[in-house]
Design a protein around this motif. Structure first.
Motif, PDB file in Angstrom:
ATOM      1  N   ALA A 142      29.421  34.021  37.262  1.00 63.04           N
ATOM      2  CA  ALA A 142      29.599  35.330  37.913  1.00 63.04           C
ATOM      3  C   ALA A 142      30.733  35.258  38.923  1.00 63.04           C
ATOM      4  CB  ALA A 142      28.305  35.760  38.594  1.00 63.04           C
ATOM      5  N   ASN A 143      30.811  34.145  39.638  1.00 58.26           N
ATOM      6  CA  ASN A 143      31.879  33.967  40.618  1.00 58.26           C
ATOM      7  C   ASN A 143      33.246  33.905  39.925  1.00 58.26           C
ATOM      8  OD1 ASN A 143      32.760  33.266  43.454  1.00 58.26           O
ATOM      9  ND2 ASN A 143      33.509  31.464  42.376  1.00 58.26           N
ATOM     10  N   GLU A 144      33.295  33.228  38.769  1.00 61.68           N
ATOM     11  CA  GLU A 144      34.544  33.146  38.006  1.00 61.68           C
ATOM     12  C   GLU A 144      34.984  34.521  37.515  1.00 61.68           C
ATOM     13  OE1 GLU A 144      35.325  29.667  35.265  1.00 61.68           O
ATOM     14  OE2 GLU A 144      33.151  29.508  35.459  1.00 61.68           O
ATOM     15  N   ILE A 145      34.028  35.296  36.994  1.00 63.09           N
ATOM     16  CA  ILE A 145      34.354  36.634  36.495  1.00 63.09           C
ATOM     17  C   ILE A 145      34.818  37.527  37.635  1.00 63.09           C
ATOM     18  CG2 ILE A 145      33.426  38.734  35.432  1.00 63.09           C
ATOM     19  CD1 ILE A 145      31.554  36.969  33.795  1.00 63.09           C
ATOM     20  N   ALA A 146      34.107  37.482  38.753  1.00 60.36           N
ATOM     21  CA  ALA A 146      34.466  38.313  39.900  1.00 60.36           C
ATOM     22  C   ALA A 146      35.853  37.937  40.436  1.00 60.36           C
ATOM     23  CB  ALA A 146      33.419  38.165  41.005  1.00 60.36           C
ATOM     24  N   THR A 147      36.135  36.652  40.489  1.00 57.49           N
ATOM     25  CA  THR A 147      37.447  36.183  40.956  1.00 57.49           C
ATOM     26  C   THR A 147      38.550  36.655  40.024  1.00 57.49           C
ATOM     27  OG1 THR A 147      36.470  34.207  41.972  1.00 57.49           O
ATOM     28  CG2 THR A 147      38.832  34.142  41.507  1.00 57.49           C
ATOM     29  N   PHE A 148      38.324  36.514  38.736  1.00 60.40           N
ATOM     30  CA  PHE A 148      39.316  36.897  37.739  1.00 60.40           C
ATOM     31  C   PHE A 148      39.592  38.400  37.774  1.00 60.40           C
ATOM     32  CE2 PHE A 148      40.036  38.357  33.278  1.00 60.40           C
ATOM     33  CZ  PHE A 148      41.337  37.879  33.145  1.00 60.40           C
ATOM     34  N   SER A 150      38.886  40.638  40.169  1.00 58.31           N
ATOM     35  CA  SER A 150      39.427  41.117  41.446  1.00 58.31           C
ATOM     36  C   SER A 150      40.897  40.754  41.602  1.00 58.31           C
ATOM     37  CB  SER A 150      38.619  40.552  42.626  1.00 58.31           C
ATOM     38  OG  SER A 150      38.693  39.137  42.674  1.00 58.31           O
ATOM     39  N   SER A 151      41.325  39.665  40.965  1.00 59.28           N
ATOM     40  CA  SER A 151      42.738  39.288  41.032  1.00 59.28           C
ATOM     41  C   SER A 151      43.600  40.199  40.165  1.00 59.28           C
ATOM     42  CB  SER A 151      42.927  37.828  40.580  1.00 59.28           C
ATOM     43  OG  SER A 151      42.672  37.685  39.195  1.00 59.28           O
ATOM     44  N   ALA A 152      42.964  40.831  39.166  1.00 60.33           N
ATOM     45  CA  ALA A 152      43.707  41.724  38.269  1.00 60.33           C
ATOM     46  C   ALA A 152      43.794  43.139  38.812  1.00 60.33           C
ATOM     47  CB  ALA A 152      43.035  41.748  36.895  1.00 60.33           C
ATOM     48  N   ASN A 153      42.812  43.536  39.626  1.00 61.27           N
ATOM     49  CA  ASN A 153      42.757  44.919  40.091  1.00 61.27           C
ATOM     50  C   ASN A 153      42.245  44.972  41.529  1.00 61.27           C
ATOM     51  OD1 ASN A 153      42.059  47.671  40.549  1.00 61.27           O
ATOM     52  ND2 ASN A 153      41.777  48.009  38.361  1.00 61.27           N
ATOM     53  N   PRO A 154      43.061  45.452  42.467  1.00 62.14           N
ATOM     54  CA  PRO A 154      42.645  45.502  43.875  1.00 62.14           C
ATOM     55  C   PRO A 154      41.504  46.484  44.134  1.00 62.14           C
ATOM     56  CG  PRO A 154      44.698  46.711  43.567  1.00 62.14           C
ATOM     57  CD  PRO A 154      44.427  45.984  42.274  1.00 62.14           C
ATOM     58  N   ASN A 155      41.216  47.342  43.169  1.00 60.17           N
ATOM     59  CA  ASN A 155      40.119  48.302  43.309  1.00 60.17           C
ATOM     60  C   ASN A 155      38.773  47.712  42.900  1.00 60.17           C
ATOM     61  OD1 ASN A 155      41.924  50.594  43.963  1.00 60.17           O
ATOM     62  ND2 ASN A 155      42.676  50.199  41.904  1.00 60.17           N
ATOM     63  N   TRP A 156      38.779  46.418  42.542  1.00 57.84           N
ATOM     64  CA  TRP A 156      37.544  45.695  42.207  1.00 57.84           C
ATOM     65  C   TRP A 156      37.353  44.554  43.204  1.00 57.84           C
ATOM     66  CZ3 TRP A 156      39.442  44.874  36.507  1.00 57.84           C
ATOM     67  CH2 TRP A 156      39.299  46.069  35.774  1.00 57.84           C
ATOM     68  N   PRO A 157      36.909  44.842  44.411  1.00 51.07           N
ATOM     69  CA  PRO A 157      36.722  43.773  45.413  1.00 51.07           C
ATOM     70  C   PRO A 157      35.746  42.710  44.908  1.00 51.07           C
ATOM     71  CG  PRO A 157      36.523  45.943  46.411  1.00 51.07           C
ATOM     72  CD  PRO A 157      36.521  46.158  44.936  1.00 51.07           C
ATOM     73  N   LYS A 158      36.072  41.463  45.165  1.00 49.94           N
ATOM     74  CA  LYS A 158      35.249  40.361  44.661  1.00 49.94           C
ATOM     75  C   LYS A 158      33.810  40.457  45.138  1.00 49.94           C
ATOM     76  CE  LYS A 158      34.831  35.348  44.404  1.00 49.94           C
ATOM     77  NZ  LYS A 158      35.409  34.028  44.761  1.00 49.94           N
ATOM     78  N   GLU A 159      33.622  40.821  46.405  1.00 51.04           N
ATOM     79  CA  GLU A 159      32.259  40.886  46.961  1.00 51.04           C
ATOM     80  C   GLU A 159      31.406  41.926  46.225  1.00 51.04           C
ATOM     81  OE1 GLU A 159      35.051  41.159  48.666  1.00 51.04           O
ATOM     82  OE2 GLU A 159      35.134  39.236  49.729  1.00 51.04           O
ATOM     83  N   THR A 160      32.018  43.071  45.927  1.00 47.90           N
ATOM     84  CA  THR A 160      31.290  44.117  45.202  1.00 47.90           C
ATOM     85  C   THR A 160      30.953  43.655  43.789  1.00 47.90           C
ATOM     86  OG1 THR A 160      32.413  45.859  46.456  1.00 47.90           O
ATOM     87  CG2 THR A 160      31.403  46.506  44.374  1.00 47.90           C
ATOM     88  N   LEU A 161      31.924  43.026  43.129  1.00 47.11           N
ATOM     89  CA  LEU A 161      31.691  42.528  41.775  1.00 47.11           C
ATOM     90  C   LEU A 161      30.598  41.464  41.760  1.00 47.11           C
ATOM     91  CD1 LEU A 161      35.360  42.237  40.454  1.00 47.11           C
ATOM     92  CD2 LEU A 161      33.642  43.923  39.761  1.00 47.11           C
ATOM     93  N   MET A 162      30.578  40.601  42.765  1.00 47.11           N
ATOM     94  CA  MET A 162      29.548  39.567  42.818  1.00 47.11           C
ATOM     95  C   MET A 162      28.157  40.173  42.973  1.00 47.11           C
ATOM     96  SD  MET A 162      30.128  36.418  42.223  1.00 47.11           S
ATOM     97  CE  MET A 162      28.679  35.656  42.954  1.00 47.11           C
ATOM     98  N   ARG A 163      28.044  41.230  43.779  1.00 49.02           N
ATOM     99  CA  ARG A 163      26.743  41.896  43.920  1.00 49.02           C
ATOM    100  C   ARG A 163      26.310  42.504  42.587  1.00 49.02           C
ATOM    101  NH1 ARG A 163      28.862  43.841  48.960  1.00 49.02           N
ATOM    102  NH2 ARG A 163      29.161  45.932  48.108  1.00 49.02           N
ATOM    103  N   LEU A 164      27.251  43.164  41.930  1.00 49.12           N
ATOM    104  CA  LEU A 164      26.941  43.783  40.641  1.00 49.12           C
ATOM    105  C   LEU A 164      26.548  42.746  39.597  1.00 49.12           C
ATOM    106  CD1 LEU A 164      29.860  46.391  40.512  1.00 49.12           C
ATOM    107  CD2 LEU A 164      27.426  46.964  40.569  1.00 49.12           C
TER     108      LEU A 164
END
Length: 217
Positions: A142-148, A150-164
């Motif tokens: 999940a951390n790898e996906i969130a990092t990847f 969020s690095s592609a799109n600034p509108n996908w903050p890593k913290e939000t993606l990790m919660r999801l």
């Protein structure tokens, strides 16, 4: 003991889902503002993402259910469709991020499914050590996906993606535990929550793409 742990996992995941839905990140909330009118292309993208992500949980659920029932053929067909769906999800971002990014996402999604399958195998065998190892893999993935992402799109903050993504993994875990206990009534509740959460993830991803590439949508 396991029943209490399972109930706590389920309640926590529902709470996390609700928290993300209500609070989200500023960019996520802005993308989903009711004041913003969606174009036909934006609606099409959002619906396509919803269909793809619902397909993910549908086929993974079928793998877990068929495996629990001992239906090897059904489990194999379901797993083939898990892979096919993961490829479709990855390919859906290729038009804006390119094929290398799509291939990277496919590999990460394969890692997600692999960890879920390991948890399923361990849960059905009653192997607590292997279950813990599978959870660790899910968390790392999940951390790898969130990092990847969020690095592609600034509108996908890593913290939000990790919660999801953490809530999503929790739904898989709770669902498998329900199947392991033959608790199909509880699994039905989890399935409803899981579907709603998939829509949340799909909407967040689609909204982020639209905001990043407004001229395309």
């Amino acid at each position: 003991m396991l029943g209490k742990i399972f109930q706590n996992i389920f309640k926590t995941m529902i709470a996390v889902s609700a928290m993300v839905a209500l609070t989200g990140s500023p960019s996520y909330a802005h993308c989903n503002s009711t004041d913003m009118k969606e174009t036909a292309k934006a609606v099409e993208l959002r619906q396509a993402q919803r269909d793809l992500w619902i397909g993910h949980v549908f086929w993974v659920r079928n793998v877990a259910l068929a495996t629990k029932a001992g239906d090897v053929k059904a489990a194999q067909v379901a797993e083939q469709n898990v892979v096919k769906n993961a490829r479709a999800i990855a390919d859906s971002v290729a038009p804006v991020y390119g094929k290398p990014a799509a291939d990277k996402l496919f590999g990460l999604l394969a890692g997600h499914y692999g960890a879920v399958k390991e948890y399923m195998t361990a849960a059905y065998a009653g192997n607590e050590v292997a279950k813990d190892a599978a959870v660790a893999k899910m968390t790392g993935n999940a951390n790898e996906i969130a990092t990847f992402l969020s690095s592609a799109n600034p509108n996908w903050p890593k913290e939000t993606l990790m919660r999801l993504l953490s809530a999503h993994a929790g739904h898989h875990i709770a669902q498998i535990e329900a199947f392991a206990k033959n608790d199909y009534a509880t699994e039905a509740e989890i399935w409803d929550a899981m579907k709603d959460h998939m829509y949340m993830i799909a909407d967040a991803l689609a909204a982020g793409i639209v905001k990043q590439f407004p001229k395309k949508f």
